[in-house]
Design a protein around this motif. Sequence first.
Motif, PDB file in Angstrom:
ATOM      1  N   ARG A 229    -105.826  26.504  38.218  1.00 40.98           N
ATOM      2  CA  ARG A 229    -104.993  26.877  39.358  1.00 40.98           C
ATOM      3  C   ARG A 229    -104.687  28.381  39.374  1.00 40.98           C
ATOM      4  N   GLY A 230    -105.512  29.162  38.689  1.00 38.02           N
ATOM      5  CA  GLY A 230    -105.420  30.610  38.803  1.00 38.02           C
ATOM      6  C   GLY A 230    -104.242  31.247  38.118  1.00 38.02           C
ATOM      7  N   TYR A 231    -103.630  30.537  37.183  1.00 37.49           N
ATOM      8  CA  TYR A 231    -102.467  31.102  36.478  1.00 37.49           C
ATOM      9  C   TYR A 231    -102.821  32.412  35.777  1.00 37.49           C
ATOM     10  N   TYR A 313    -101.039  30.992  46.212  1.00 39.00           N
ATOM     11  CA  TYR A 313    -101.692  29.744  45.801  1.00 39.00           C
ATOM     12  C   TYR A 313    -103.149  30.037  45.461  1.00 39.00           C
ATOM     13  N   LEU A 314    -103.512  29.767  44.214  1.00 38.56           N
ATOM     14  CA  LEU A 314    -104.868  30.018  43.737  1.00 38.56           C
ATOM     15  C   LEU A 314    -105.439  28.730  43.158  1.00 38.56           C
ATOM     16  N   ALA A 336    -103.662  33.197  49.476  1.00 39.42           N
ATOM     17  CA  ALA A 336    -104.374  32.169  48.716  1.00 39.42           C
ATOM     18  C   ALA A 336    -105.767  32.642  48.352  1.00 39.42           C
ATOM     19  N   SER A 337    -106.385  31.905  47.444  1.00 37.03           N
ATOM     20  CA  SER A 337    -107.738  32.255  46.999  1.00 37.03           C
ATOM     21  C   SER A 337    -108.767  31.854  48.043  1.00 37.03           C
ATOM     22  N   VAL A 355    -107.858  35.885  49.505  1.00 38.50           N
ATOM     23  CA  VAL A 355    -108.396  36.955  48.663  1.00 38.50           C
ATOM     24  C   VAL A 355    -109.369  36.340  47.664  1.00 38.50           C
ATOM     25  N   ASP A 356    -110.305  37.150  47.209  1.00 41.28           N
ATOM     26  CA  ASP A 356    -111.222  36.693  46.164  1.00 41.28           C
ATOM     27  C   ASP A 356    -110.421  36.196  44.968  1.00 41.28           C
TER      28      ASP A 356
END
Length: 419
Positions: A229-231, A313-314, A336-337, A355-356
Amino acid sequence: MDILFIHQNFPGQYKHLAPALAKAGHRCIALTLRVKEATTWNGVRVIPYAVKRGSGQNVHPWVVDFETKVVRAEACFAAARQLREQGFTPDIIVAHPGWGESMFLRDVWPSARIGLYQELYHRATWPHLNFDPEFEKGDPDAGLLRIRLKNLNNLVHLPVGDMGISPTEFQANTFPSPYREKISVIHDGIHTDQVVPNADAVLELPDGSKVTRNDEVITFVNRNLEPYRGYHIFMRALPQLLKERPNAQVLIVGGDEVSYGSSPPKGQTWKQIFIDEVRGKISTPNWSRVHFLGRIPYDQFLSLLQVSRVHVYLTYPFVLSWSLFEAMSVGAAIVASDTGPLHEAITPGKTGDLVDFFDGDALVAQVSALLDDPERRAAYGGAARDFVRSNYDLSTICLPRQMDWINRLAACKPGQIGE
């Protein structure tokens, strides 16, 4: 009709559907590991079953997960046979197969119509595999084999189900034909009449201070704080984000466990690993503005979203979180991603920004730009709420579609999909 629900953590995704069916006059029974004694919940008779054996020794690591699912399937099979012996014959079985329980239910009730919650089929191609090389371990060719074996539970279940339901197009589209054609895309639903904007929202932080809509609040929410989840991306962006936003309060929600993906080194947590990585780059005054809230009660979670100026949010190309739609429902401005699941929810420049996933600098730039632009934040938040109300509202959109899905399931001929 007689309807049987199967879910390890019942009600899970059936929190609204099962009571609605019971209220409509159907006899509803649920088998679950969640309770220890039989009980009744919102008109549903909830019956426990117990796993009486553990996993075997010296099992090949690629099939440990499947063996665990077979153990649970065997236990659920025994409980189902006991129900059958007591005279219960379901017209419909509604099951989440993710933990294996429903694997042998066709053998118990051949004439039942079975509807499966099709959460994800594991793809051995990019971006589903090797999306984030930082956490890939070992031989990449062996990884392809391992991910194929991870689908054993899916492959056993595919011919079991007569129809499927999946919350997003992204998730449904991971399944192969002809099973994809049997899957209806219907989200679990958001209570948009309860998950609402609130200009007067207040959230008390662990140190006793309070934040409101008057504060510059950045929020980041995971069930568990982990790379899927991109933490790690968010944490690595924090030093620059805190420098550029000297008044921002950063609120991070999530547990210390692992929901998805690889585990951290033994004795460690992903949360602490990335705190340790960035802490030396952040001054003590700036670090005091970062608040780890752990897992919080739902009312506090809603207040957190309601005071958020920008919600980040990722996610990997994976299952989309309810929390994203809840943030949109309260009118939060989203960054978000730019990954596959988000393309269904975020229209860049309208309902949020993308965003990337790996570009921390772009993340900081987009968050800062939104914080400096209240009119754009308001426009994003309003459009996001309108989008969720039009597409994911529980009472007017999702639950009626779920009930229609049940009716179509009841009308189908059982056992056709594997023929």
